[in-house]
Design an enzyme around this catalytic site. Structure first.
Site, PDB file in Angstrom:
ATOM      1  N   ASP A  59       0.846  -1.197   0.000  1.00 57.41           N
ATOM      2  CA  ASP A  59       0.000   0.000   0.000  1.00 57.41           C
ATOM      3  C   ASP A  59       0.878   1.242   0.000  1.00 57.41           C
ATOM      4  O   ASP A  59       1.926   1.269   0.660  1.00 57.41           O
ATOM      5  CB  ASP A  59      -0.879   0.073   1.272  1.00 57.41           C
ATOM      6  N   ASP A  65       1.061   7.932   8.066  1.00 59.47           N
ATOM      7  CA  ASP A  65       1.344   6.516   8.361  1.00 59.47           C
ATOM      8  C   ASP A  65       2.730   6.387   8.968  1.00 59.47           C
ATOM      9  O   ASP A  65       2.956   5.644   9.926  1.00 59.47           O
ATOM     10  CB  ASP A  65       1.345   5.678   7.059  1.00 59.47           C
ATOM     11  N   GLU A  87       2.029  -2.943  10.707  1.00 63.19           N
ATOM     12  CA  GLU A  87       1.614  -2.955   9.307  1.00 63.19           C
ATOM     13  C   GLU A  87       2.671  -2.289   8.432  1.00 63.19           C
ATOM     14  O   GLU A  87       2.844  -2.641   7.278  1.00 63.19           O
ATOM     15  CB  GLU A  87       0.272  -2.222   9.134  1.00 63.19           C
ATOM     16  N   GLU A  88       3.357  -1.318   9.020  1.00 64.85           N
ATOM     17  CA  GLU A  88       4.299  -0.519   8.233  1.00 64.85           C
ATOM     18  C   GLU A  88       5.693  -1.136   8.125  1.00 64.85           C
ATOM     19  O   GLU A  88       6.575  -0.554   7.511  1.00 64.85           O
ATOM     20  CB  GLU A  88       4.395   0.903   8.797  1.00 64.85           C
ATOM     21  N   ASP A 106      -1.588  -1.757  13.913  1.00 66.93           N
ATOM     22  CA  ASP A 106      -1.855  -0.977  12.694  1.00 66.93           C
ATOM     23  C   ASP A 106      -1.793   0.473  13.170  1.00 66.93           C
ATOM     24  O   ASP A 106      -2.745   0.985  13.765  1.00 66.93           O
ATOM     25  CB  ASP A 106      -3.253  -1.315  12.155  1.00 66.93           C
ATOM     26  N   LEU A 108      -1.863   3.390  11.820  1.00 65.49           N
ATOM     27  CA  LEU A 108      -2.786   4.396  11.259  1.00 65.49           C
ATOM     28  C   LEU A 108      -3.809   3.692  10.372  1.00 65.49           C
ATOM     29  O   LEU A 108      -3.524   3.371   9.221  1.00 65.49           O
ATOM     30  CB  LEU A 108      -1.965   5.429  10.471  1.00 65.49           C
ATOM     31  N   ASP A 109      -4.965   3.418  10.976  1.00 62.73           N
ATOM     32  CA  ASP A 109      -6.032   2.736  10.226  1.00 62.73           C
ATOM     33  C   ASP A 109      -6.905   3.775   9.531  1.00 62.73           C
ATOM     34  O   ASP A 109      -7.261   4.792  10.133  1.00 62.73           O
ATOM     35  CB  ASP A 109      -6.879   1.904  11.198  1.00 62.73           C
ATOM     36  N   GLU A 273      -5.643  -6.190  12.645  1.00 65.96           N
ATOM     37  CA  GLU A 273      -6.961  -5.593  12.394  1.00 65.96           C
ATOM     38  C   GLU A 273      -8.049  -6.560  12.894  1.00 65.96           C
ATOM     39  O   GLU A 273      -8.738  -6.284  13.871  1.00 65.96           O
ATOM     40  CB  GLU A 273      -7.143  -5.255  10.906  1.00 65.96           C
TER      41      GLU A 273
END
Ligand code: FDP
Ligand code: ZN
Length: 345
Positions: A59, A65, A87-88, A106, A108-109, A273
């Protein structure tokens, strides 16, 4: 007077040292969330702009983020954590060698909502670390969601909220700037059993499998269809905001797998998530599945696994499972609705 998060955590933990470590981690996350909330509120150009990189899943990363990842890794480093998975980041990061906890996050959702001033959030999952994990950190993030010791999410919206569970109910806290911390908004939230609203990205209709199409067709048919009542639809596009609405007033959320390239298991990630959301939903009396199997029973294969996700009011989530697993349930529908789709009218 409402109790503070500190008082709540104190009473949840008693003198259990492992729970106290979970609580200490949550306190540190709160500090990071307040910092991030201030950054978001101050605005400034560029927070929603592309950063120029991609995350572990390909992404496009936004500036915020990357800022969020940095803020939360700092909080993680100050916490009793052995491993941090984000996630990053491609793979798990080792922190304190002897610590007994790991956290998947996560940071920054709802990235696509940053530049539109719509609620966004941070989702976290805290897991135990066994001796076997220390030699091979890759397996620490293959533990089932049912093993979570604490999980929750922050919402950066009109209010800064923390929704969290340590396995004893799901609790909501609001950040009070005058108090300088979080205070309890709702002591033990319960999701109503009967759904009146549904949340799904209906633009993917043509990519869904037939059971999901049939289910949504029946919702859309409302009082004139087999459900014999009308449903409302909402889709914020930030999982945290859609989840909090469902915790507050019931409903069902679906992000199924679909026929698009890379979407066989939907869009959402299991470890940071679906698992934490499922933990909060289930401890609020709701249900969360991948369509049929409880999310918390799924066996993850890695930090960035995806899963289809259906959660919310218990009876509605069970109904979705009947559409998927038991074709005879479709007999509940009238022949008219078995053939026609309102989207294909
Ligand atoms: P985003 O990619 O903007 O971070 O985390 C994934 C997520 O948002 C969820 O918050 C949200 O529910 C979903 O993706 C939205 O997906 P669509 O853009 O496919 O509707
Ligand atoms: Zn997300």
């Amino acid at each position: 007077m409402a109790s503070s998060l500190d008082a709540h955590l104190g009473s949840e933990c008693g003198d259990d040292p492992l729970k106290q470590e979970v609580a200490e981690t949550i306190r540190n996350l709160c500090g990071a969330a307040i910092k991030l909330r201030n950054t978001i509120a101050a605005g400034g150009e560029g927070l929603g702009q592309a950063h120029g990189g991609t995350n572990a899943d390909g992404d496009i990363q936004k500036e915020l983020d990357v800022v969020a990842d940095k803020v939360f890794i700092k909080a993680a480093k100050a916490s009793p954590l052995a491993f941090f998975g984000s996630e990053e980041q491609e793979s798990a990061v080792r922190l304190k060698p002897d610590a007994r906890l790991a956290m998947a996050i996560d940071p920054l959702d709802g990235s696509s909502n940053i530049s539109t001033n719509v609620s966004i959030g941070t989702i976290f999952s805290i897991l135990p670390v066994e001796e076997a994990h220390r030699a091979n950190p890759d397996i620490v993030f293959t533990q089932k969601g049912s093993r979570q010791l604490g999980a929750g999410f922050f919402i950066y919206g009109p209010q800064l909220l923390l929704v969290m569970s340590m396995g004893n109910g799901t609790h909501v806290f609001i950040f009070s700037p005058s108090f300088g911390g979080f205070i309890e908004l709702s002591s033990s939230i319960v999701i109503v059993d009967k759904a009146k609203e549904f949340a799904i990205n209906a633009s993917n209709y043509r990519h869904w499998d037939q059971p999901i199409r049939s289910y949504v067709d029946d919702l859309l048919a409302g009082s004139e269809g087999p459900r014999e009542r009308d449903f409302n639809m909402r889709w914020v596009g930030s999982l945290v905001a859609d989840c909090y609405r469902i915790l507050s007033r019931g409903g069902v959320f679906l992000y199924p797998g679909d026929g698009r390239k890379g979407y066989a298991k939907g869009r959402l990630r299991l470890m940071y998530e679906a698992n934490p959301i499922a933990f909060c939903v289930e401890h609020a009396g709701g249900k969360a599945t991948d369509g049929t199997t409880p999310i918390l029973d799924l066996e993850p294969k890695g930090l960035h696994d995806r899963t289809p996700l259906v959660f919310g009011s218990k009876r509605e989530v069970e109904r979705v499972a009947r559409y998927i697993a038991d074709p005879s349930a479709l007999a509940e529908r009238s022949p008219l609705f078995g053939k026609r789709s309102l989207f294909r009218a």
